[in-house]
Enzyme design. Structure first.
Site, short mmCIF file in Angstrom:
data_model
loop_
_atom_site.label_atom_id
_atom_site.label_comp_id
_atom_site.label_asym_id
_atom_site.label_seq_id
_atom_site.Cartn_x
_atom_site.Cartn_y
_atom_site.Cartn_z
N ARG A 45 15.50 -29.72 -43.06
CA ARG A 45 15.42 -30.20 -41.64
C ARG A 45 14.24 -29.12 -40.90
O ARG A 45 13.57 -29.81 -40.07
CB ARG A 45 16.96 -29.94 -40.77
CG ARG A 45 17.38 -28.60 -40.96
CD ARG A 45 18.89 -28.84 -40.24
NE ARG A 45 19.59 -29.74 -40.83
CZ ARG A 45 20.67 -30.68 -40.32
NH1 ARG A 45 20.82 -30.47 -39.29
NH2 ARG A 45 21.56 -31.27 -41.20
N THR A 46 14.52 -27.94 -41.19
CA THR A 46 13.40 -27.10 -40.36
C THR A 46 12.16 -27.63 -40.76
O THR A 46 11.22 -27.65 -39.88
CB THR A 46 13.68 -25.60 -40.68
OG1 THR A 46 15.18 -25.39 -40.37
CG2 THR A 46 12.72 -24.79 -39.90
N HIS A 61 15.93 -16.41 -36.99
CA HIS A 61 15.80 -17.83 -37.01
C HIS A 61 15.20 -18.10 -35.67
O HIS A 61 16.21 -19.02 -35.14
CB HIS A 61 16.81 -18.76 -37.70
CG HIS A 61 16.29 -19.91 -38.06
ND1 HIS A 61 15.06 -20.52 -37.75
CD2 HIS A 61 16.78 -21.11 -38.70
CE1 HIS A 61 14.95 -21.66 -38.23
NE2 HIS A 61 15.99 -22.20 -38.87
N LYS A 104 4.68 -16.91 -61.06
CA LYS A 104 4.08 -16.15 -62.02
C LYS A 104 3.96 -14.56 -61.56
O LYS A 104 3.13 -13.82 -62.21
CB LYS A 104 2.55 -16.83 -62.15
CG LYS A 104 2.65 -18.16 -62.71
CD LYS A 104 1.21 -18.85 -62.58
CE LYS A 104 1.29 -20.32 -63.06
NZ LYS A 104 0.07 -20.94 -62.59
N ARG A 151 9.40 -19.20 -44.27
CA ARG A 151 10.90 -19.15 -44.54
C ARG A 151 11.13 -18.15 -45.72
O ARG A 151 10.46 -18.55 -46.85
CB ARG A 151 11.56 -20.25 -44.54
CG ARG A 151 12.98 -20.11 -45.26
CD ARG A 151 13.90 -21.21 -44.87
NE ARG A 151 14.40 -21.56 -43.66
CZ ARG A 151 15.03 -22.18 -43.27
NH1 ARG A 151 15.91 -22.83 -44.04
NH2 ARG A 151 15.57 -22.76 -42.02
#
Lengths: 322, 204
Positions: A65-66, A143, A93, A115
């Site tokens: 959703r974000t 957040h 990697k 995020r």
């Protein structure tokens, strides 16, 4: 709704957390979001404000959703947006976070929406690049856009046009210790004058939160009658294994917002939840879908908040560090 | 030094250099515009639906005042305001903080005759932005442009249909700003000239 002050100027090139914002910054962002709300309700859901700008979603942690909300917000502002899949890429990697973001920036990016599962990651990204950085959640830290959309939803529901939360009591219920949503809410709510009550089992409710000006309680039933807003945090199943968490049944029994428990609250209490919902655990379906619920408004308002955030941080570019 | 929020953000002004129109004269200019709009309505298709739309932050008040002088049966409740901040082409160039306000056009613009109203017309860039914003709301049948003051100095091929006070042939200095003041946003009703100062924080 008028601007906060005629010579006010948004000073932040990045949005990393609500801890860094002044009350005036928060109110200015919220009133800007109000201006963006109507873009989403008309026939052409697009304005040319960020035409030619490039926004990157850099998500090191699962999010639906974000990420979708930021993508939609960027495209409604006419920016170009692309998703950088952090899994299955050079990151796996062994590339460092700093190298990853500098590589992305070298492609000519204006905003990185980041995020990460580690607290402080967004600050590290912001220190590594010259473009704007928006924190879309870093570990257990903050957040900020979720905090802002929660506060915006509260103000809209309660009809507070000046975004002043004096006299408003907000309960945040659940695993406060591990919640970045709670931290952003706490910083923002207190700056705007709200009284914040944190409710949860003692193992998930560090005493240190009193230093931020919060009241702590382990008894939801005694808190409910005096709150205007109750924000239910999601039970994070990855934490249920830990010894800090009671059993799911016990948690629901003590802290789940059931239909019966809701009768203890004021009839007009606003029920919020950042999603995704665990129906029947922290919140009953009948409550989540009932008349007190603002859960879907939170999602809708999130778009306006993210549009305002993108608009303001890009406007502050080249004007000093934020 | 007075500061006010122009549609472009904060601009600082010195005191008023001279007054071009006082309250009575300003009222007469609005009367003239209303009469011109009435003429347009009379000479158009009688079945047409009309609306007034003002550009924030003075045009919306102007639209409201015009609506009081016009036939309520023609315009009804169709009076709206546009915030053009998000449509500006100079967002990255101006020094001051752009302030996003709400667009309030509470009716469907499809097929309407729209009278677009602004206080001062200069470069034409606000009008261009307003037209784009209007088109994003729907497809008006025709758009008229009426301004209270034409300051001259056009940078785009935009011409008003009616003008209250035409200064386009006057010799105004490049630093002279024509400002329309309307209550309740301002303290008085007037058209004044101010000498501009560069915005604080300096922008080249």
């Amino acid at each position: 709704m008028t601007a906060a002050k005629s010579d006010y100027r948004w000073p932040h090139k990045h949005l990393l957390g609500l801890e860094e914002l002044s009350p005036e910054d928060i109110r200015f962002l919220l009133s800007t979001a109000y201006g963006f709300e109507q873009v989403s309700t008309r026939s052409v859901k697009k304005v040319p404000a960020l035409r030619g700008k490039v926004v990157v979603n850099l998500f090191f942690e699962d999010s639906t959703r974000t990420r979708a909300s930021f993508s939609l917000a960027a495209s409604r502002l006419s920016a170009d947006i692309f998703d950088f899949a952090a899994t299955g890429s050079s990151v796996s990697k062994g590339e460092s976070l700093r190298d990853t973001v500098r590589t992305i920036e070298a492609m000519g990016v204006d905003v990185i929406v980041c995020r990460h599962h580690l607290s402080g990651a967004a600050h590290q990204v912001a220190g590594s690049v010259n473009c704007s950085v928006i924190n879309a959640g870093d570990g257990q830290h903050e957040h900020p856009t979720q905090g802002l959309l929660d506060i915006y939803t509260i103000c809209r529901r309660l009809g507070l046009e000046g975004y002043d939360l004096s006299g408003v009591t907000v309960a945040i219920v659940g695993d406060v210790a591990h919640s970045r949503v709670a931290r952003s809410n706490i910083h923002g709510l207190i700056k705007l004058g709200a009284h914040v009550v944190l409710v949860g089992p003692p193992t998930l409710l560090p005493q240190g939160f009193t230093e931020l000006g919060c009241e702590l309680s382990n008894d939801l039933d005694s808190v409910l009658p005096r709150v205007d807003v109750v924000n239910m945090l999601r039970v994070q199943f990855e934490r249920i294994q830990s010894q800090a968490f009671p059993s799911v049944r016990e948690y629901t029994h003590m802290f789940g917002l059931t239909t019966h428990r809701l009768t203890l609250a004021k009839p007009e209490v606003v029920v919020m939840h950042p999603g995704p919902l665990n129906r029947g655990i922290e919140i009953d379906s009948a409550v989540a879908d009932g008349p007190n619920s603002a859960i879907l408004s939170q999602v809708t308002n999130g778009l306006a908040i993210r549009m305002a955030t993108l608009f303001l941080v890009t406007g502050a570019q080249g004007k000093g560090e934020g | 030094m007075a500061a006010r929020l122009s549609p472009w953000g904060v601009v600082r002004y010195d005191s008023v250099v001279r007054t071009l129109a006082d309250e009575a004269r300003l009222g007469a200019l609005i009367d003239d515009l209303a009469q011109a709009i009435g003429g347009d309505v009379a000479s158009s298709d009688p079945t047409a639906q009309w609306a007034l739309v003002g550009i924030r932050s003075r045009g919306d008040e102007l639209a409201r005042r015009l609506s009081q002088r016009l036939d309520a049966e023609v315009f009804g409740q169709r009076v709206g305001s546009l915030d053009i901040t998000l449509y500006r082409d100079d967002l990255s160039e101006i020094g001051a903080q752009p302030v996003v306000r709400t667009t309030d056009v509470p009716f469907d613009v499809d097929g309407l005759n729209i009278v677009l109203v602004d206080d001062v017309l200069m470069s034409g860039r606000s009008v261009r932005a307003a037209l784009q914003s209007l088109m994003d709301l729907g497809r008006p049948r025709r758009v008229w442009l009426n301004v209270l003051v034409d300051r001259g100095g056009r940078e785009l091929p935009i011409a008003p249909d009616h003008v209250g006070l035409d200064l386009s042939h006057e010799q105004l200095g490049p630093g002279e700003l024509v400002e329309v003041q309307l209550k309740p946003t301002d303290d008085q009703d007037a058209v004044v000239v101010r000498e501009s100062q560069p915005p604080q924080g300096g922008h080249a």
